[in-house]
Design an enzyme around this catalytic site. Structure first.
Site, PDB file in Angstrom:
ATOM      1  N   GLY A   1     -16.586   3.593  -4.867  1.00 25.50           N
ATOM      2  CA  GLY A   1     -15.935   4.323  -3.807  1.00 25.50           C
ATOM      3  C   GLY A   1     -15.655   3.616  -2.257  1.00 25.50           C
ATOM      4  O   GLY A   1     -15.713   3.999  -1.342  1.00 25.50           O
ATOM      5  N   ALA A   2     -15.599   2.108  -2.574  1.00 27.81           N
ATOM      6  CA  ALA A   2     -15.359   1.064  -1.389  1.00 27.81           C
ATOM      7  C   ALA A   2     -13.794   0.889  -1.449  1.00 27.81           C
ATOM      8  O   ALA A   2     -13.327  -0.085  -0.862  1.00 27.81           O
ATOM      9  CB  ALA A   2     -16.201   0.087  -1.400  1.00 27.81           C
TER      10      ALA A   2
ATOM     11  N   GLU B   1       0.974  -1.222  -0.086  1.00 29.27           N
ATOM     12  CA  GLU B   1       0.032  -0.112   0.069  1.00 29.27           C
ATOM     13  C   GLU B   1       0.809   1.323  -0.248  1.00 29.27           C
ATOM     14  O   GLU B   1       1.713   1.604   0.823  1.00 29.27           O
ATOM     15  CB  GLU B   1      -1.001   0.093   1.257  1.00 29.27           C
ATOM     16  CG  GLU B   1      -2.174   0.445   0.947  1.00 29.27           C
ATOM     17  CD  GLU B   1      -3.073  -0.469  -0.055  1.00 29.27           C
ATOM     18  OE1 GLU B   1      -2.963  -0.185  -1.333  1.00 29.27           O
ATOM     19  OE2 GLU B   1      -3.527  -1.576   0.206  1.00 29.27           O
TER      20      GLU B   1
ATOM     21  N   GLU C   1      -7.516   8.669 -16.298  1.00 28.88           N
ATOM     22  CA  GLU C   1      -7.815   8.948 -14.942  1.00 28.88           C
ATOM     23  C   GLU C   1      -7.092  10.346 -14.510  1.00 28.88           C
ATOM     24  O   GLU C   1      -7.728  11.075 -13.875  1.00 28.88           O
ATOM     25  CB  GLU C   1      -7.880   7.954 -14.059  1.00 28.88           C
ATOM     26  CG  GLU C   1      -8.611   8.380 -12.508  1.00 28.88           C
ATOM     27  CD  GLU C   1      -9.079   7.113 -11.981  1.00 28.88           C
ATOM     28  OE1 GLU C   1      -9.318   5.777 -12.478  1.00 28.88           O
ATOM     29  OE2 GLU C   1      -9.349   7.344 -10.661  1.00 28.88           O
TER      30      GLU C   1
ATOM     31  N   SER D   1     -25.288   4.386 -18.038  1.00 28.35           N
ATOM     32  CA  SER D   1     -24.999   3.461 -17.052  1.00 28.35           C
ATOM     33  C   SER D   1     -26.217   2.868 -16.219  1.00 28.35           C
ATOM     34  O   SER D   1     -27.129   3.724 -16.049  1.00 28.35           O
ATOM     35  CB  SER D   1     -23.931   4.363 -15.883  1.00 28.35           C
ATOM     36  OG  SER D   1     -23.814   3.290 -14.739  1.00 28.35           O
TER      37      SER D   1
ATOM     38  N   ASP E   1      -4.492  -0.212 -10.276  1.00 30.04           N
ATOM     39  CA  ASP E   1      -6.020  -0.486 -10.451  1.00 30.04           C
ATOM     40  C   ASP E   1      -6.135  -1.030 -11.790  1.00 30.04           C
ATOM     41  O   ASP E   1      -6.702  -2.274 -11.940  1.00 30.04           O
ATOM     42  CB  ASP E   1      -6.753   0.618  -9.902  1.00 30.04           C
ATOM     43  CG  ASP E   1      -6.546   1.019  -8.555  1.00 30.04           C
ATOM     44  OD1 ASP E   1      -5.757   0.671  -7.805  1.00 30.04           O
ATOM     45  OD2 ASP E   1      -7.142   2.153  -8.184  1.00 30.04           O
TER      46      ASP E   1
ATOM     47  N   SER F   1     -13.649   0.702  -8.802  1.00 28.94           N
ATOM     48  CA  SER F   1     -14.797   0.590  -9.736  1.00 28.94           C
ATOM     49  C   SER F   1     -14.455   1.679 -10.630  1.00 28.94           C
ATOM     50  O   SER F   1     -14.945   1.387 -11.932  1.00 28.94           O
ATOM     51  CB  SER F   1     -16.299   1.178  -9.067  1.00 28.94           C
ATOM     52  OG  SER F   1     -15.984   2.414  -8.662  1.00 28.94           O
TER      53      SER F   1
ATOM     54  N   TYR G   1      -3.854  12.224   1.074  1.00 27.15           N
ATOM     55  CA  TYR G   1      -3.278  11.676  -0.090  1.00 27.15           C
ATOM     56  C   TYR G   1      -2.293  12.445  -0.465  1.00 27.15           C
ATOM     57  O   TYR G   1      -1.069  11.976  -0.703  1.00 27.15           O
ATOM     58  CB  TYR G   1      -4.131  11.175  -1.265  1.00 27.15           C
ATOM     59  CG  TYR G   1      -3.815  10.269  -2.298  1.00 27.15           C
ATOM     60  CD1 TYR G   1      -3.669   8.949  -2.248  1.00 27.15           C
ATOM     61  CD2 TYR G   1      -3.246  11.013  -3.550  1.00 27.15           C
ATOM     62  CE1 TYR G   1      -3.205   8.225  -3.029  1.00 27.15           C
ATOM     63  CE2 TYR G   1      -2.669  10.132  -4.337  1.00 27.15           C
ATOM     64  CZ  TYR G   1      -2.877   8.699  -4.198  1.00 27.15           C
ATOM     65  OH  TYR G   1      -2.278   7.863  -5.172  1.00 27.15           O
TER      66      TYR G   1
HETATM   67  P1  ADP Z   1     -13.341   3.282  -6.461  1.00 23.80           P
HETATM   68  O1  ADP Z   1     -12.511   3.497  -7.810  1.00 23.80           O
HETATM   69  O2  ADP Z   1     -12.401   3.085  -5.208  1.00 23.80           O
HETATM   70  O3  ADP Z   1     -14.617   2.593  -6.646  1.00 23.80           O
HETATM   71  P2  ADP Z   1     -13.438   6.223  -7.292  1.00 23.80           P
HETATM   72  O4  ADP Z   1     -13.704   7.318  -6.579  1.00 23.80           O
HETATM   73  O5  ADP Z   1     -12.057   6.205  -7.829  1.00 23.80           O
HETATM   74  O6  ADP Z   1     -13.777   5.226  -6.268  1.00 23.80           O
HETATM   75  O7  ADP Z   1     -14.366   5.729  -8.508  1.00 23.80           O
HETATM   76  C1  ADP Z   1     -15.897   5.861  -8.369  1.00 23.80           C
HETATM   77  C2  ADP Z   1     -16.465   6.691  -9.587  1.00 23.80           C
HETATM   78  O8  ADP Z   1     -16.418   6.049 -10.681  1.00 23.80           O
HETATM   79  C3  ADP Z   1     -18.087   6.884  -9.334  1.00 23.80           C
HETATM   80  O9  ADP Z   1     -18.240   7.854  -8.573  1.00 23.80           O
HETATM   81  C4  ADP Z   1     -18.271   7.229 -10.613  1.00 23.80           C
HETATM   82  O10 ADP Z   1     -18.309   8.542 -11.024  1.00 23.80           O
HETATM   83  C5  ADP Z   1     -17.504   6.156 -11.277  1.00 23.80           C
HETATM   84  N1  ADP Z   1     -17.911   4.969 -11.610  1.00 23.80           N
HETATM   85  C6  ADP Z   1     -17.480   3.921 -11.490  1.00 23.80           C
HETATM   86  N2  ADP Z   1     -18.352   2.579 -11.728  1.00 23.80           N
HETATM   87  C7  ADP Z   1     -19.576   3.292 -12.291  1.00 23.80           C
HETATM   88  C8  ADP Z   1     -20.550   2.720 -13.067  1.00 23.80           C
HETATM   89  N3  ADP Z   1     -20.862   1.423 -13.169  1.00 23.80           N
HETATM   90  N4  ADP Z   1     -21.455   3.743 -13.422  1.00 23.80           N
HETATM   91  C9  ADP Z   1     -21.550   5.032 -13.435  1.00 23.80           C
HETATM   92  N5  ADP Z   1     -20.389   5.532 -12.858  1.00 23.80           N
HETATM   93  C10 ADP Z   1     -19.351   4.774 -12.336  1.00 23.80           C
HETATM   94 MG    MG Z   2     -10.729   4.659  -8.220  1.00 22.95          MG
END
Ligand code: ADP
Ligand code: MG
Length: 386
Positions: A122-123, A33, A160, A67, A172, A127, A224
């Site tokens: 956001g976990a 990490e 990104e 989405s 990631d 994502s 960060y």
């Molecule tokens: P993490 O990558 O840890 O989940 P991030 O803040 O980096 O958190 O990314 C989350 C963001 O990515 C969401 O707020 C959204 O904008 C976008 N996102 C991710 N997956 C989706 C989805 N399936 N549909 C729409 N937006 C998404």
């Molecule tokens: Mg992310």
């Protein structure tokens, strides 16, 4: 949602069938990490939860994106010939991917795109990278662009960084693109060389739990930047490009020098990075020789270092680790950037249910939100499914 249901959703929205279906998974980082901020090693694995991107060519230079996880939002139109036009909301991610692909010299066709994800957002399970990689694969497939997985990961990271404005490392996207099932990915974030290490938790009679604390502390964003700056100051104190360049045997002398030149706090941040780097290599060694259960102690040492030296944990993450270890886990640690998000727990399969019960009970007593606990196996990386 099944493949057929996803296809039906695409047809309902766009009145035709999807030509390609791509999937890209989220990830957890087993260990390593903040080492990527220092050009070091990381050891993530892909989780079974993935983001799907369905797409069909349009005759114009427009990307229309929707989405299923943002059902209330209308589809967003992105003009590929206006790369500087601002795109707001989640559509910034697919727009960023298209722009980064074109900037890298790959001509992208206009397309209708529908995404749907199983990765909690956001976990700390990435994502965002899953979304970027799924969209990148789909756009490449439609446009006849043939790129190696790591090349797509680099383009997604640049997307990104540059167009969404998040200064993330390559971990990631590399995990989402390059992981393979039942393996963890040892990634050198400087050279981008990878080694697949066997990580068949089930086969070893073990389980890997993800515990999403469902909290995100506001401190995270500014911290960060602070940690990044501390790592740079530590490297500058040694006159090196990145802390990655400190050999394990020179760590003590290096830390003394950092302490003398940059102070106690920077020294502690560096101590985390240097010890974490050693833990990644130790974990890789253990996995390479089939000793999965033995990495538990290393994971816990990693958590303590993140909590005390790097100071990016929080009460909820500490509680996951403490309650898991008290109820018989082999190891546990926060994963991802910290200040909330998720922790991982490694345990023998027969202990998993008790651990979940204990974590939930302790969260209840502390008055925290109910955490989300689920077992994951190291899963396949991004792929075209149709
Ligand atoms: P993490 O990558 O840890 O989940 P991030 O803040 O980096 O958190 O990314 C989350 C963001 O990515 C969401 O707020 C959204 O904008 C976008 N996102 C991710 N997956 C989706 C989805 N399936 N549909 C729409 N937006 C998404
Ligand atoms: Mg992310």
């Amino acid at each position: 949602m099944t493949a057929a249901e996803l296809g039906a959703q695409f047809a309902t929205r766009y009145h035709r069938d999807a030509a390609v279906v791509c999937a890209a998974p989220g990830r957890v980082n087993l260990i390593g990490e903040y080492t990527d901020l220092n050009e070091g090693f990381v050891l993530p694995l892909a989780i079974p939860q993935a983001t799907h991107a369905l797409a069909a060519i349009r005759p114009d230079r427009v990307l229309r994106v929707a989405s299923l996880d943002r059902r209330d939002d209308p589809a967003t139109l992105i003009d590929l010939d206006q790369p500087d036009a601002p795109v707001t909301g989640w559509a910034a991610y697919p727009a960023a991917v298209a722009r980064a692909l074109e900037e890298a010299g790959h001509c992208i066709t206009g397309a209708d795109v529908l995404v749907s994800s199983e990765v909690p957002t956001g976990a700390g399970l990435s994502s965002s990278a899953a979304l970027e990689c799924a969209v990148a694969l789909a756009l490449c497939a439609l446009s006849g662009v043939d790129l190696a997985p790591m090349a797509i990961a680099q383009i997604a990271q640049r997307a990104e960084n540059r167009y969404v404005g998040v200064p993330c490392g390559i971990m990631d996207q590399a995990a989402s693109m390059c992981a393979i099932a039942e393996h963890a990915l040892l990634l050198d974030t400087r050279t981008l060389s990878v080694r697949q290490l066997p990580f068949d938790v089930r086969g070893a009679g073990l389980g890997l739990l993800v515990v999403d604390t469902r909290v995100k502390h506001a401190l995270g964003d500014s911290a960060y930047g602070d940690r990044r700056a501390a790592c740079r100051r530590a490297a500058a104190a040694l006159g090196i490009v990145a802390l990655r360049d400190v050999e394990v045997r020179d760590a003590d002398a290096a830390l003394e020098q950092i302490g003398a030149k940059a102070g106690e706090e920077v020294m502690r941040r560096a101590r985390h990075v240097l010890s974490e780097q050693a833990r990644v290599l130790e974990t890789a060694e253990l996995l390479g020789t089939g000793r999965i259960a033995d990495i538990g102690e290393v994971l816990v040492a990693g958590h303590i270092s993140l909590r005390d030296d790097f100071q990016v944990s929080c009460a909820e993450l500490d509680l996951v680790v403490d309650s898991a270890m008290d109820s018989g886990a082999l190891g546990a640690r926060m994963t991802g950037a910290g200040f909330g998000g998720s922790a991982i727990v490694l345990a023998t399969a027969s202990h998993l249910a008790d651990i979940v019960e204990e974590v939930e009970a302790r969260f209840r007593s502390a008055g925290y939100k109910t955490p989300l606990c689920f077992a994951v196996a190291a899963s396949a990386g991004a792929r075209r499914e149709r």
